[in-house]
Design a protein around this motif. Structure first.
Motif, PDB file in Angstrom:
ATOM      1  N   ARG A 186       6.547   4.858  10.826  1.00 39.73           N
ATOM      2  CA  ARG A 186       7.822   5.096  11.508  1.00 39.73           C
ATOM      3  C   ARG A 186       8.999   5.126  10.537  1.00 39.73           C
ATOM      4  O   ARG A 186      10.041   5.719  10.820  1.00 39.73           O
ATOM      5  CB  ARG A 186       8.074   4.015  12.545  1.00 39.73           C
ATOM      6  CG  ARG A 186       7.099   3.994  13.708  1.00 39.73           C
ATOM      7  CD  ARG A 186       7.295   5.149  14.630  1.00 39.73           C
ATOM      8  NE  ARG A 186       6.589   4.954  15.900  1.00 39.73           N
ATOM      9  CZ  ARG A 186       6.289   5.923  16.727  1.00 39.73           C
ATOM     10  NH1 ARG A 186       6.613   7.158  16.432  1.00 39.73           N
ATOM     11  NH2 ARG A 186       5.654   5.683  17.855  1.00 39.73           N
ATOM     12  N   LYS A 187       8.846   4.494   9.385  1.00 36.39           N
ATOM     13  CA  LYS A 187       9.938   4.449   8.404  1.00 36.39           C
ATOM     14  C   LYS A 187      10.099   5.768   7.654  1.00 36.39           C
ATOM     15  O   LYS A 187      11.127   5.981   7.001  1.00 36.39           O
ATOM     16  CB  LYS A 187       9.689   3.317   7.403  1.00 36.39           C
ATOM     17  CG  LYS A 187       9.712   1.928   8.027  1.00 36.39           C
ATOM     18  CD  LYS A 187       9.412   0.862   6.993  1.00 36.39           C
ATOM     19  CE  LYS A 187       9.404  -0.528   7.636  1.00 36.39           C
ATOM     20  NZ  LYS A 187       9.079  -1.580   6.645  1.00 36.39           N
ATOM     21  N   ILE A 188       9.092   6.631   7.723  1.00 38.20           N
ATOM     22  CA  ILE A 188       9.164   7.898   6.993  1.00 38.20           C
ATOM     23  C   ILE A 188      10.220   8.808   7.579  1.00 38.20           C
ATOM     24  O   ILE A 188      10.935   9.499   6.875  1.00 38.20           O
ATOM     25  CB  ILE A 188       7.783   8.594   6.990  1.00 38.20           C
ATOM     26  CG1 ILE A 188       6.827   7.815   6.087  1.00 38.20           C
ATOM     27  CG2 ILE A 188       7.889  10.036   6.526  1.00 38.20           C
ATOM     28  CD1 ILE A 188       5.434   8.397   6.027  1.00 38.20           C
ATOM     29  N   GLY A 189      10.322   8.806   8.884  1.00 40.49           N
ATOM     30  CA  GLY A 189      11.302   9.684   9.508  1.00 40.49           C
ATOM     31  C   GLY A 189      10.693  10.410  10.681  1.00 40.49           C
ATOM     32  O   GLY A 189       9.610  10.078  11.165  1.00 40.49           O
ATOM     33  N   ASP A 190      11.400  11.420  11.150  1.00 44.42           N
ATOM     34  CA  ASP A 190      10.988  12.148  12.336  1.00 44.42           C
ATOM     35  C   ASP A 190      10.514  13.533  11.964  1.00 44.42           C
ATOM     36  O   ASP A 190      11.083  14.175  11.084  1.00 44.42           O
ATOM     37  CB  ASP A 190      12.169  12.255  13.309  1.00 44.42           C
ATOM     38  CG  ASP A 190      11.727  12.611  14.710  1.00 44.42           C
ATOM     39  OD1 ASP A 190      10.536  12.461  15.008  1.00 44.42           O
ATOM     40  OD2 ASP A 190      12.581  13.042  15.505  1.00 44.42           O
ATOM     41  N   LYS A 239       0.835  -1.192   0.000  1.00 44.04           N
ATOM     42  CA  LYS A 239       0.000   0.000   0.000  1.00 44.04           C
ATOM     43  C   LYS A 239       0.874   1.248   0.000  1.00 44.04           C
ATOM     44  O   LYS A 239       1.986   1.246   0.518  1.00 44.04           O
ATOM     45  CB  LYS A 239      -0.909   0.028   1.238  1.00 44.04           C
ATOM     46  CG  LYS A 239      -1.923  -1.107   1.308  1.00 44.04           C
ATOM     47  CD  LYS A 239      -3.065  -0.888   0.333  1.00 44.04           C
ATOM     48  CE  LYS A 239      -4.141  -1.947   0.502  1.00 44.04           C
ATOM     49  NZ  LYS A 239      -5.276  -1.726  -0.405  1.00 44.04           N
ATOM     50  N   GLU A 240       0.327   2.326  -0.570  1.00 46.78           N
ATOM     51  CA  GLU A 240       0.983   3.624  -0.491  1.00 46.78           C
ATOM     52  C   GLU A 240       0.141   4.536   0.388  1.00 46.78           C
ATOM     53  O   GLU A 240      -1.059   4.658   0.201  1.00 46.78           O
ATOM     54  CB  GLU A 240       1.146   4.259  -1.868  1.00 46.78           C
ATOM     55  CG  GLU A 240       1.861   5.614  -1.807  1.00 46.78           C
ATOM     56  CD  GLU A 240       2.172   6.199  -3.169  1.00 46.78           C
ATOM     57  OE1 GLU A 240       2.647   7.345  -3.230  1.00 46.78           O
ATOM     58  OE2 GLU A 240       1.928   5.507  -4.181  1.00 46.78           O
ATOM     59  N   ILE A 241       0.787   5.154   1.369  1.00 47.86           N
ATOM     60  CA  ILE A 241       0.086   6.079   2.248  1.00 47.86           C
ATOM     61  C   ILE A 241       0.693   7.476   2.087  1.00 47.86           C
ATOM     62  O   ILE A 241       1.876   7.623   1.791  1.00 47.86           O
ATOM     63  CB  ILE A 241       0.156   5.650   3.728  1.00 47.86           C
ATOM     64  CG1 ILE A 241       1.601   5.634   4.225  1.00 47.86           C
ATOM     65  CG2 ILE A 241      -0.503   4.307   3.923  1.00 47.86           C
ATOM     66  CD1 ILE A 241       1.720   5.386   5.717  1.00 47.86           C
ATOM     67  N   THR A 242      -0.153   8.493   2.254  1.00 47.47           N
ATOM     68  CA  THR A 242       0.293   9.881   2.196  1.00 47.47           C
ATOM     69  C   THR A 242      -0.131  10.576   3.478  1.00 47.47           C
ATOM     70  O   THR A 242      -1.294  10.510   3.873  1.00 47.47           O
ATOM     71  CB  THR A 242      -0.313  10.614   0.989  1.00 47.47           C
ATOM     72  OG1 THR A 242       0.057   9.936  -0.215  1.00 47.47           O
ATOM     73  CG2 THR A 242       0.194  12.052   0.926  1.00 47.47           C
ATOM     74  N   LEU A 243       0.825  11.217   4.128  1.00 50.87           N
ATOM     75  CA  LEU A 243       0.558  11.956   5.355  1.00 50.87           C
ATOM     76  C   LEU A 243       0.548  13.449   5.070  1.00 50.87           C
ATOM     77  O   LEU A 243       1.436  13.951   4.377  1.00 50.87           O
ATOM     78  CB  LEU A 243       1.626  11.655   6.409  1.00 50.87           C
ATOM     79  CG  LEU A 243       1.864  10.187   6.763  1.00 50.87           C
ATOM     80  CD1 LEU A 243       2.986  10.068   7.771  1.00 50.87           C
ATOM     81  CD2 LEU A 243       0.602   9.553   7.303  1.00 50.87           C
ATOM     82  N   THR A 244      -0.450  14.147   5.596  1.00 55.36           N
ATOM     83  CA  THR A 244      -0.502  15.609   5.528  1.00 55.36           C
ATOM     84  C   THR A 244      -0.518  16.122   6.958  1.00 55.36           C
ATOM     85  O   THR A 244      -1.381  15.736   7.752  1.00 55.36           O
ATOM     86  CB  THR A 244      -1.761  16.101   4.786  1.00 55.36           C
ATOM     87  OG1 THR A 244      -1.770  15.545   3.463  1.00 55.36           O
ATOM     88  CG2 THR A 244      -1.772  17.619   4.684  1.00 55.36           C
ATOM     89  N   TYR A 245       0.428  16.995   7.284  1.00 49.97           N
ATOM     90  CA  TYR A 245       0.676  17.380   8.672  1.00 49.97           C
ATOM     91  C   TYR A 245      -0.024  18.684   9.065  1.00 49.97           C
ATOM     92  O   TYR A 245      -0.112  19.622   8.273  1.00 49.97           O
ATOM     93  CB  TYR A 245       2.174  17.540   8.912  1.00 49.97           C
ATOM     94  CG  TYR A 245       2.945  16.247   8.834  1.00 49.97           C
ATOM     95  CD1 TYR A 245       3.179  15.486   9.973  1.00 49.97           C
ATOM     96  CD2 TYR A 245       3.447  15.789   7.618  1.00 49.97           C
ATOM     97  CE1 TYR A 245       3.890  14.303   9.909  1.00 49.97           C
ATOM     98  CE2 TYR A 245       4.161  14.605   7.541  1.00 49.97           C
ATOM     99  CZ  TYR A 245       4.376  13.864   8.688  1.00 49.97           C
ATOM    100  OH  TYR A 245       5.078  12.687   8.613  1.00 49.97           O
TER     101      TYR A 245
END
Length: 347
Positions: free
Chosen positions: A331-335, A4-10
Motif C-alpha cells: 500500500r505504501k507504493i502508491g496507487d 525485505k525488498e519486494i518488486t511488483l510487475t503489473y
C-alpha cells in the motif's frame, strides 16, 4: 520482523470470468475472487484439495498456501509442487566435478509436498494483477494462470455437475449454483471461460530518452519473418480452398537484433518522430539500452510497469511473509489507476 525488498510487475486483466458469445460476463473478476477465496481458503479444506488443475509436461500442481483480502484487494499465495522421488529431493554438490558428482537425497515426509511459494497482488477494482517478487526469482505466473483457469472450468459457482435420472449433466450455466437448494440447472453451450491478460506498460517520457541520447549504447529491434510451410498431408480440397482464399500455410518467427550505436539527440528525435508518424506501428518500434541502466530496454511504445519498495515485513518463515504485513507494505507504493476489468457485468 525483517527488512525485505519486494518488486511488483503489473498485468492488465482484459477478460476474466464466464462469458457468452455476446461478450456479457456472468462471473466478473470481483465475484470470482470472492468465490475463489471462499472455496480455497475460508472452507478450511486440506491444502491437498485446493489444487484446481492436473499436472502437465511443464509443471506440477499448485495449491492455495494463503489468502488475504483488504478493501477489495487480495494477495494470493500459491504453493507450487516440485518433482520428488520416493527417496526425496535429489541434489548434487556444486563444487564436485561431473566425474565425481554424486546424487544425494533429502527425505520428504509422506504427507509433505515439496515446492516453492509465489505471491500475487490482485485488484479487481483496478483490473490488474501483479506478481510479487520476494528474495527469489521465480514468479510462477504460468501456474497462477492455470490455477485461475482450473477453478473457473472445474469448481466455480456457474459449473453444473449433477446427475438426472442416471444421466451425467455437466457444463457452464448463466445462473450461479443455488445455496442450500436442489440444483436443477442445465448447461448453456454458448458459455465459455476466459482469462486474458497483457503486460501493463508505462510510457517512458520522450524527454528522458532525448536527454539520454548520448548515453544510448545499444539499439534493439524485434524482426518478424514468415516462411511458407509445406503440408505433405494436405488434401486436394484443402489445397483448392487455400488457392481461392489465398491463404498459404505460414510459420512466423521473431528474431531480436541488438546493435551497438553512438546516437545523438537528433538521431533519437527522428526515431521517436518516425514511430509516431507511422501510427506507432510495431515496424518502427525500437528499444534503447542506456549506459548505467543495466540491460533494461526502453522501448518507444513504453516499458513494463514495475515498482519496488523496501520495508519491514512480518515473516512466518524466511520465505513466507505474513500477508497482512505484505499488503501494508504494498500500500505504501502508491496507487495504480487503470481501467477496471469488470465489463458488461450481469448482476
Amino acid at each position: 520482523m525483517a527488512v525485505k525488498e519486494i518488486t511488483l510487475t503489473y498485468y492488465d486483466i482484459k477478460k476474466m470470468g464466464v462469458y457468452d458469445r455476446k461478450g456479457i460476463c456472468f462471473l466478473p473478476f470481483s465475484k470470482l475472487m470472492k468465490e475463489l477465496k471462499k472455496w480455497s481458503y475460508e472452507s478450511k479444506r486440506p491444502l491437498i484439495e485446493t489444487s484446481t488443475f492436473e499436472p502437465n509436461q511443464k509443471f506440477l500442481e499448485s495449491y492455495c498456501l494463503d489468502f488475504y483480502e483488504d478493501s477489495g484487494d487480495y494477495i494470493l499465495g500459491l504453493w507450487n509442487k516440485l518433482p520428488a522421488s520416493k527417496k526425496g529431493l535429489g541434489s548434487v554438490s556444486s563444487e564436485s566435478t561431473p566425474e565425481k558428482a554424486i546424487i544425494e537425497h533429502t527425505k520428504i515426509g509422506d504427507k509433505s509436498i515439496p515446492g516453492f511459494p509465489t505471491y500475487f497482488w490482485i485488484s479487481p477494482g483496478k483490473g490488474f494483477i501483479a506478481t510479487i517478487k520476494l528474495d527469489y526469482h521465480v514468479l510462477g505466473l504460468t501456474q497462477f494462470k492455470s490455477y485461475i483457469k482450473g477453478y473457473m472450468r472445474n469448481y466455480c459457482s456457474h459449473i453444473v455437475d449433477r446427475e438426472d435420472e442416471g444421466e451425467k449433466i455437466y457444463g457452464l450455466c448463466k445462473e450461479a449454483a443455488p445455496n442450500g437448494q436442489e440444483d436443477k440447472r442445465f448447461p448453456d453451450k454458448s458459455l465459455y471461460t476466459s482469462f486474458v491478460m497483457t503486460v501493463l506498460k508505462q510510457e517512458m517520457g520522450q524527454d528522458f530518452l532525448l536527454n539520454n541520447a548520448h548515453n544510448v549504447s545499444k539499439i534493439v529491434k524485434d524482426i518478424s519473418t514468415s516462411t511458407l510451410v509445406k503440408d505433405e498431408n494436405e488434401t486436394a480440397i484443402e489445397k483448392l480452398v487455400r488457392c481461392f482464399k489465398d491463404l498459404p500455410i505460414t510459420k512466423r518467427k521473431r528474431t531480436r537484433v541488438t546493435m551497438p550505436v553512438d546516437l545523438s539527440y537528433e538521431h533519437v528525435r527522428k526515431l521517436i518522430k518516425d514511430y509516431h508518424d507511422n501510427d506507432c506501428s510495431d515496424d518502427y518500434n525500437v528499444g534503447l539500452i542506456i549506459r548505467g541502466d543495466g540491460q533494461r530496454i526502453h522501448w518507444l511504445d513504453g516499458t513494463i510497469k514495475t515498482e519496488a519498495i523496501k520495508g519491514n515485513l512480518n515473516m512466518h518463515t524466511f520465505d513466507q511473509p505474513d500477508l497482512e504485513s505484505l499488503m501494508s507494505l504494498i500500500r505504501k507504493i502508491g496507487d495504480v489507476d487503470i481501467e477496471s476489468a469488470d465489463r458488461k457485468v450481469v448482476a
